[in-house]
Design an enzyme around this catalytic site. Structure first.
Site, PDB file in Angstrom:
ATOM      1  N   HIS A 156      18.535  92.516  52.230  1.00 25.98           N
ATOM      2  CA  HIS A 156      17.140  92.358  51.813  1.00 25.98           C
ATOM      3  C   HIS A 156      16.368  91.486  52.798  1.00 25.98           C
ATOM      4  O   HIS A 156      16.962  90.748  53.590  1.00 25.98           O
ATOM      5  CB  HIS A 156      17.059  91.725  50.419  1.00 25.98           C
ATOM      6  CG  HIS A 156      17.355  92.695  49.314  1.00 25.98           C
ATOM      7  ND1 HIS A 156      18.633  93.006  48.922  1.00 25.98           N
ATOM      8  CD2 HIS A 156      16.527  93.431  48.522  1.00 25.98           C
ATOM      9  CE1 HIS A 156      18.585  93.898  47.938  1.00 25.98           C
ATOM     10  NE2 HIS A 156      17.324  94.176  47.679  1.00 25.98           N
ATOM     11  N   LYS A 160      13.676  86.770  49.832  1.00 25.94           N
ATOM     12  CA  LYS A 160      14.294  86.985  48.519  1.00 25.94           C
ATOM     13  C   LYS A 160      14.959  85.707  48.020  1.00 25.94           C
ATOM     14  O   LYS A 160      15.658  85.025  48.766  1.00 25.94           O
ATOM     15  CB  LYS A 160      15.323  88.127  48.607  1.00 25.94           C
ATOM     16  CG  LYS A 160      15.884  88.523  47.265  1.00 25.94           C
ATOM     17  CD  LYS A 160      16.565  89.871  47.310  1.00 25.94           C
ATOM     18  CE  LYS A 160      17.183  90.243  45.977  1.00 25.94           C
ATOM     19  NZ  LYS A 160      16.202  90.284  44.870  1.00 25.94           N
TER      20      LYS A 160
END
Ligand SMILES: NC(=O)c1ccc[n+]([C@@H]2O[C@H](COP(=O)([O-])OP(=O)(O)OC[C@H]3O[C@@H](n4cnc5c(N)ncnc54)[C@H](O)[C@@H]3O)[C@@H](O)[C@H]2O)c1
Ligand SMILES: O=C(O)C1=N[C@H](C(=O)O)CCC1
Length: 267
Positions: A156, A160
């Site tokens: 990701h 995040k």
């Protein structure tokens, strides 16, 4: 003709929230009636940069928003600690939550499942709204029955907050439904650097990569003697999540309990 569903979005200025505002305001049978943004209490939607020029109220917190706008559905796209509070407040006010925010533990899920049942209120927690990601998880679950040695690599963007991702946790949970807990790797293996073998759920290893340039990606590796199966999904942008958000808003209206995972509502 679909009945109009009134919607509140929490986290409208975020990467997902902006997409959700656009999707909801462009869906004829949805009506955005307000947003929740802790930094812009008392403003109008039109006052916030990049938002549609609409005279909709912005609330700094959820309770007053629910009391004044009386929405059918809350869509929460904030952050783990906030999403949990919003979910419980929504259920306590008879507002159906659709939670895209990740970072829910097993204990959180048990508590909110019981609360939704007690209130007989529909609720959806969807760790991943992208249909391709749901298929990737289901294919991995099918494959793990035959190739039970599994490792998950999720990748990701570097903003995040939670690790492992909600998608990786959900994938591991689906796999544990079809295989018994098992020790993977050498029985005497050791980590010379802590974390080298990743996180672990019932023997399944989960590795989390965070880098600028990434959006949301996951690969499930299943190893057998002389073979490797790799099942992979990539979200290139956040519009990939919006058909799933739309489906959840429509579906949650027909539920009287909590559903965890989009795989339980797609046909
Ligand atoms: N389920 C899915 O398919 C999916 C897809 C992408 C992201 N996510 C999850 O959605 C969440 C949001 O992701 P993002 O990339 O949009 O993050 P982001 O950081 O871009 O946006 C989060 C927004 O929440 C706002 N916020 C923080 N505290 C708040 C509060 N108290 N009240 C209202 N708003 C508040 C922030 O100001 C920010 O605008 C994360 O938990 C992420 O893991 C889920
Ligand atoms: O960008 C994020 O953050 C994402 N989070 C979800 C997860 O934790 O699985 C889904 C994909 C994007």
């Amino acid at each position: 003709m679909n009945k109009t569903i009134s919607v509140v979005i929490a986290g409208p200025r975020g990467k997902m929230g902006r997409e959700a505002v656009s999707m909801v305001t462009n869906t004829p049978h949805f009506q955005l009636v307000g947003v929740i943004d802790h930094k812009h209490d008392g403003k109008l939607l039109r006052d916030m940069e990049g938002m549609p020029a609409m005279d909709l109220p912005v609330y700094g917190e959820a309770e007053r928003c629910f009391l004044e706008t009386k929405p059918d559905v809350l869509v929460d796209l904030t952050k783990p600690d906030v999403g949990k509070v919003h979910l419980e407040k929504a259920l306590n006010h008879g507002v159906r939550p659709v939670i895209g925010t990740t970072g829910f533990s097993k204990e959180d899920l048990a508590r909110v499942t019981a609360l939704a049942a007690d209130k007989e209120c529909g609720a959806i927690i969807a760790p991943n709204f992208a249909v391709g990601a749901v298929l990737m998880m289901k294919f991995a679950q099918m494959a793990a029955k035959y190739l039970p040695d599994v490792e998950i690599i999720e990748k990701h963007h570097d903003q995040k907050l939670d690790a492992p991702s909600g998608t990786a946790l959900k994938t591991a949970q689906l796999i544990t439904e079809v295989r018994s807990p098992k020790k993977q790797g050498h029985q005497d293996e050791r980590e010379d650097l802590p974390g080298a073998r990743g996180a672990e759920m019932e023997g399944i290893r989960i590795h989390s990569v965070r880098l600028p340039g990434l959006v949301a990606h996951q690969e499930v590796l299943l190893g057998g003697e002389g073979q490797l199966l790799s099942i992979k999904h990539d979200s290139m942008n956040r519009t990939s999540f919006m058909p799933g958000v739309k489906l959840c808003i429509e579906t949650v209206m027909k539920l009287d309990h909590l559903v965890y995972g989009l795989e339980n509502i797609i046909e």
